[in-house]
Design a protein around this motif. Structure first.
Motif, short mmCIF file in Angstrom:
data_model
loop_
_atom_site.label_atom_id
_atom_site.label_comp_id
_atom_site.label_asym_id
_atom_site.label_seq_id
_atom_site.Cartn_x
_atom_site.Cartn_y
_atom_site.Cartn_z
N HIS A 34 -4.25 -8.45 4.57
CA HIS A 34 -4.47 -7.96 5.93
C HIS A 34 -3.23 -7.22 6.39
CE1 HIS A 34 -4.95 -7.98 10.29
NE2 HIS A 34 -6.24 -8.03 10.03
N VAL A 35 -3.44 -6.20 7.18
CA VAL A 35 -2.34 -5.36 7.65
C VAL A 35 -1.26 -6.19 8.37
CG1 VAL A 35 -3.39 -4.70 9.87
CG2 VAL A 35 -1.90 -3.10 8.68
N GLY A 36 -1.65 -7.31 8.97
CA GLY A 36 -0.70 -8.15 9.70
C GLY A 36 0.34 -8.80 8.80
N SER A 37 0.01 -9.04 7.55
CA SER A 37 0.97 -9.68 6.64
C SER A 37 1.55 -8.71 5.60
CB SER A 37 0.29 -10.85 5.90
OG SER A 37 -0.82 -10.39 5.17
N LEU A 38 1.09 -7.49 5.62
CA LEU A 38 1.47 -6.53 4.58
C LEU A 38 2.97 -6.24 4.54
CD1 LEU A 38 0.53 -4.74 2.30
CD2 LEU A 38 0.00 -2.96 3.97
N ARG A 39 3.56 -6.02 5.68
CA ARG A 39 4.99 -5.66 5.71
C ARG A 39 5.87 -6.74 5.10
NH1 ARG A 39 7.91 -2.84 10.84
NH2 ARG A 39 9.68 -2.04 9.68
N LYS A 66 -5.63 9.69 6.46
CA LYS A 66 -4.27 10.22 6.31
C LYS A 66 -3.24 9.40 7.09
CE LYS A 66 -1.92 14.67 6.26
NZ LYS A 66 -2.07 16.11 6.49
N ILE A 67 -3.59 8.98 8.28
CA ILE A 67 -2.66 8.19 9.09
C ILE A 67 -2.44 6.83 8.44
CG2 ILE A 67 -2.35 7.04 11.33
CD1 ILE A 67 -3.80 9.48 12.58
N GLY A 68 -3.51 6.22 7.93
CA GLY A 68 -3.38 4.93 7.24
C GLY A 68 -2.46 5.03 6.05
N ILE A 69 -2.58 6.11 5.30
CA ILE A 69 -1.72 6.31 4.12
C ILE A 69 -0.27 6.50 4.53
CG2 ILE A 69 -1.22 7.90 2.22
CD1 ILE A 69 -4.28 8.17 1.90
N LYS A 70 -0.04 7.26 5.59
CA LYS A 70 1.33 7.44 6.08
C LYS A 70 1.92 6.12 6.56
CE LYS A 70 1.30 12.32 7.19
NZ LYS A 70 1.49 13.34 8.22
N LEU A 71 1.09 5.27 7.19
CA LEU A 71 1.56 3.95 7.61
C LEU A 71 1.94 3.10 6.40
CD1 LEU A 71 -0.90 3.03 10.51
CD2 LEU A 71 1.57 3.43 10.69
N LEU A 72 1.13 3.17 5.34
CA LEU A 72 1.44 2.40 4.14
C LEU A 72 2.81 2.77 3.60
CD1 LEU A 72 -1.96 2.37 2.21
CD2 LEU A 72 -0.82 0.43 3.30
N LYS A 73 3.13 4.05 3.62
CA LYS A 73 4.42 4.50 3.09
C LYS A 73 5.57 4.25 4.07
CE LYS A 73 6.93 8.51 1.36
NZ LYS A 73 7.75 7.80 0.44
N ASN A 74 5.42 4.71 5.28
CA ASN A 74 6.54 4.73 6.22
C ASN A 74 6.78 3.41 6.96
OD1 ASN A 74 7.02 7.44 5.57
ND2 ASN A 74 5.52 8.13 7.06
N ASN A 79 4.86 1.06 -2.45
CA ASN A 79 5.24 2.06 -3.45
C ASN A 79 4.07 2.89 -3.92
OD1 ASN A 79 7.00 -0.64 -4.08
ND2 ASN A 79 8.23 1.21 -4.08
N GLY A 80 2.87 2.33 -3.81
CA GLY A 80 1.71 3.06 -4.28
C GLY A 80 0.42 2.39 -3.91
N ILE A 81 -0.67 3.10 -4.22
CA ILE A 81 -2.00 2.60 -3.89
C ILE A 81 -2.90 2.65 -5.12
CG2 ILE A 81 -1.83 3.33 -1.48
CD1 ILE A 81 -4.27 5.36 -2.90
N ILE A 82 -3.94 1.85 -5.06
CA ILE A 82 -5.08 1.95 -5.96
C ILE A 82 -6.28 2.17 -5.06
CG2 ILE A 82 -6.63 0.62 -7.43
CD1 ILE A 82 -4.28 -0.70 -8.72
N SER A 83 -7.13 3.13 -5.43
CA SER A 83 -8.32 3.40 -4.64
C SER A 83 -9.40 4.00 -5.51
CB SER A 83 -7.99 4.37 -3.49
OG SER A 83 -9.15 4.65 -2.73
N THR A 95 1.68 12.28 0.13
CA THR A 95 2.61 11.47 0.91
C THR A 95 3.71 10.89 0.02
OG1 THR A 95 0.71 10.89 2.28
CG2 THR A 95 2.67 9.64 2.66
N ALA A 96 3.73 11.27 -1.25
CA ALA A 96 4.73 10.82 -2.22
C ALA A 96 4.61 9.34 -2.57
CB ALA A 96 6.15 11.16 -1.76
N LEU A 97 3.38 8.84 -2.57
CA LEU A 97 3.11 7.50 -3.07
C LEU A 97 2.56 7.59 -4.49
CD1 LEU A 97 1.32 5.82 -0.01
CD2 LEU A 97 3.55 5.20 -0.96
N TYR A 98 2.82 6.58 -5.28
CA TYR A 98 2.23 6.48 -6.61
C TYR A 98 0.75 6.19 -6.38
CZ TYR A 98 2.06 5.45 -11.58
OH TYR A 98 1.79 5.50 -12.92
#
Length: 190
Positions: A34-39, A66-74, A79-83, A95-98
């Motif tokens: 969940h996004v709440g524990s991700l960081r 796109k905003i969700g992906i930028k949040l994942l990075k910034n 470091n990267g995603i699987i989708s 966005t320079a993610l793996y």
């Protein structure tokens, strides 16, 4: 990321997160989070010198745009995603993610459609699911997109791990804790 064969712990249940951190793998896949524990989870990965990947399709509370992906990075510092979504994979690359493209073997029509999608993806690697079937399709997939291949899904025993390893895949993802640290039998059976 895949210079040698890697068994990536896929953390579907947070009770297994500490075991994943203690594993010999340099990469951890946060499969269901969940996004709440991700960081805090990503920070713990980094504090333990681990690369943090997330299954973007399964992050609760995060828009897959796109905003969700930028949040994942910034914000979350993954470091990267699987989708399984080629658009998400390409946005992650911008966005320079793996980025790892998930490729599901469902039927021949789906396989052909998946190959066409791979022609337009900029993925760094491809995860082929289910793992026990993945090796049969290696050559056809690499003709379209020659990047490291991973097996994933239904990898529950050493025999399947060994088959994936012997076939030249660069790794696999599994939620089976018993397989996270035992690589010794692979070198003996190649």
């Amino acid at each position: 990321m895949f210079k040698e064969f890697t068994i990536i712990p896929s953390v579907r249940n947070l009770k297994n997160f500490d075991s994943a951190l203690a594993s010999i793998s340099k990469v951890i896949l946060l499969s269901e989070v969940h996004v709440g524990s991700l960081r805090s989870l990503v920070k713990r990965c980094h504090d333990n010198d681990k690369i943090a990947l997330v299954n973007m399709d399964l992050v609760g509370g995060l828009a897959t745009d796109k905003i969700g992906i930028k949040l994942l990075k910034n914000l979350f510092r993954v470091n990267g995603i699987i989708s399984s979504n080629s658009i998400n994979v390409n946005m992650a690359k911008m966005t320079a993610l793996y980025a790892i493209q998930r490729f599901f073997l469902i039927d021949s029509r789906g396989f052909d459609s998946g190959l066409r999608a791979l022609e337009n993806t900029r993925s760094d690697a491809i995860e082929v699911l289910p793992g026990p079937l993945a090796t049969r399709f290696k050559e056809k997939i690499t003709k379209v997109r020659n990047v490291p291949l991973l097996g994933g899904g239904f990898i529950t025993d050493k025999c399947t791990v060994s088959e994936i390893y012997k076939s030249g895949f660069m790794g696999l993802t599994t939620s089976k804790k018993d397989l996270w640290n035992d690589y010794g039998y692979l070198k003996q059976n190649k």
